[in-house]
Design a protein around this motif. Sequence first.
Motif, short mmCIF file in Angstrom:
data_model
loop_
_atom_site.label_atom_id
_atom_site.label_comp_id
_atom_site.label_asym_id
_atom_site.label_seq_id
_atom_site.Cartn_x
_atom_site.Cartn_y
_atom_site.Cartn_z
N THR A 91 1.83 4.44 0.18
CA THR A 91 1.02 3.24 0.00
C THR A 91 1.11 2.85 -1.46
OG1 THR A 91 -0.50 3.95 1.73
CG2 THR A 91 -1.31 2.30 0.17
N ILE A 92 1.49 1.63 -1.72
CA ILE A 92 1.65 1.18 -3.10
C ILE A 92 0.33 0.58 -3.57
CG2 ILE A 92 2.96 -0.27 -4.70
CD1 ILE A 92 4.52 2.10 -3.31
N ALA A 93 -0.31 1.25 -4.52
CA ALA A 93 -1.60 0.80 -5.05
C ALA A 93 -1.41 -0.22 -6.16
CB ALA A 93 -2.40 1.99 -5.58
N MET A 94 -0.30 -0.14 -6.88
CA MET A 94 0.04 -1.11 -7.92
C MET A 94 1.56 -1.27 -7.90
SD MET A 94 -0.51 -1.01 -12.08
CE MET A 94 0.77 0.22 -12.36
N THR A 95 2.03 -2.48 -7.70
CA THR A 95 3.46 -2.74 -7.70
C THR A 95 4.01 -2.59 -9.12
OG1 THR A 95 3.09 -5.10 -7.99
CG2 THR A 95 3.32 -4.30 -5.71
N PRO A 96 5.33 -2.47 -9.27
CA PRO A 96 5.90 -2.34 -10.61
C PRO A 96 5.43 -3.48 -11.52
CG PRO A 96 7.57 -1.82 -8.99
CD PRO A 96 6.37 -2.36 -8.24
N THR A 97 4.83 -3.08 -12.63
CA THR A 97 4.23 -4.01 -13.57
C THR A 97 4.67 -3.66 -14.98
OG1 THR A 97 2.29 -4.16 -12.12
CG2 THR A 97 2.00 -4.90 -14.40
N ASP A 98 5.05 -4.68 -15.76
CA ASP A 98 5.43 -4.48 -17.15
C ASP A 98 4.19 -4.54 -18.04
OD1 ASP A 98 7.96 -4.50 -16.09
OD2 ASP A 98 8.60 -6.34 -17.08
N PRO A 100 2.43 -4.15 -22.13
CA PRO A 100 2.77 -4.43 -23.52
C PRO A 100 3.14 -3.19 -24.32
CG PRO A 100 0.42 -4.78 -23.15
CD PRO A 100 1.05 -4.52 -21.81
N TYR A 101 2.87 -2.02 -23.81
CA TYR A 101 3.22 -0.79 -24.52
C TYR A 101 4.62 -0.30 -24.19
CZ TYR A 101 0.84 0.89 -20.26
OH TYR A 101 0.40 1.07 -18.98
N GLY A 102 5.42 -1.16 -23.53
CA GLY A 102 6.83 -0.85 -23.32
C GLY A 102 7.16 -0.08 -22.06
N GLU A 103 6.26 -0.05 -21.11
CA GLU A 103 6.50 0.67 -19.86
C GLU A 103 6.38 -0.26 -18.66
OE1 GLU A 103 7.29 4.22 -19.58
OE2 GLU A 103 7.67 3.73 -21.68
N ARG A 104 7.22 -0.04 -17.67
CA ARG A 104 7.09 -0.66 -16.35
C ARG A 104 6.58 0.46 -15.44
NH1 ARG A 104 12.18 -2.94 -15.36
NH2 ARG A 104 11.26 -4.83 -16.27
N GLN A 105 5.43 0.24 -14.83
CA GLN A 105 4.81 1.30 -14.04
C GLN A 105 4.40 0.79 -12.67
OE1 GLN A 105 1.58 2.39 -16.70
NE2 GLN A 105 2.83 3.95 -17.67
N TYR A 106 4.39 1.72 -11.72
CA TYR A 106 3.79 1.45 -10.41
C TYR A 106 3.04 2.69 -9.98
CZ TYR A 106 6.92 4.17 -7.34
OH TYR A 106 7.58 5.18 -6.68
N THR A 107 2.08 2.50 -9.09
CA THR A 107 1.30 3.62 -8.58
C THR A 107 1.42 3.67 -7.07
OG1 THR A 107 -0.25 3.47 -10.42
CG2 THR A 107 -1.01 4.66 -8.47
N ALA A 108 1.72 4.85 -6.57
CA ALA A 108 1.84 5.09 -5.14
C ALA A 108 0.82 6.15 -4.74
CB ALA A 108 3.25 5.58 -4.80
#
Length: 135
Positions: A91-98, A100-108
Amino acid sequence: MLQNRSMPASTVIPVLAYPSVPEAMAWLSAAFGFTLRLGIGDHRAQLAVGDGAIVITGGANAGEARGRDSIMVRVEDARAHCDRATAHGATIAMTPTDFPYGERQYTAIDFSGRAWTFSETIADVDPRDWGGDLR
């Protein structure tokens, strides 16, 4: 620090309890690409991910809340990793997001309800540029 073939070389090794170690090994490997480093019966396993590792143990009650803990894992391609996790039922709780601290993150959220955040570095950003306190 001495090396020990029975222990991952990582400095920090999360130990996570699941109701079934074999089920957790299979799901985490298929969905997140972890590989078995060491199996110890059906009650404990070490899984490798990049140059890190996690340990999974048995003993968690089915349905036990996992809302307070989260694991962060660095990956090469967060979008592709998210697609893989989705294909295996995460289940994807947060889709890939850019950010400002230089990271693209997602939460599953895994099959047991535990949150995993996967982080891809997309830029080298001085923490002071986004409000961090570099020490």
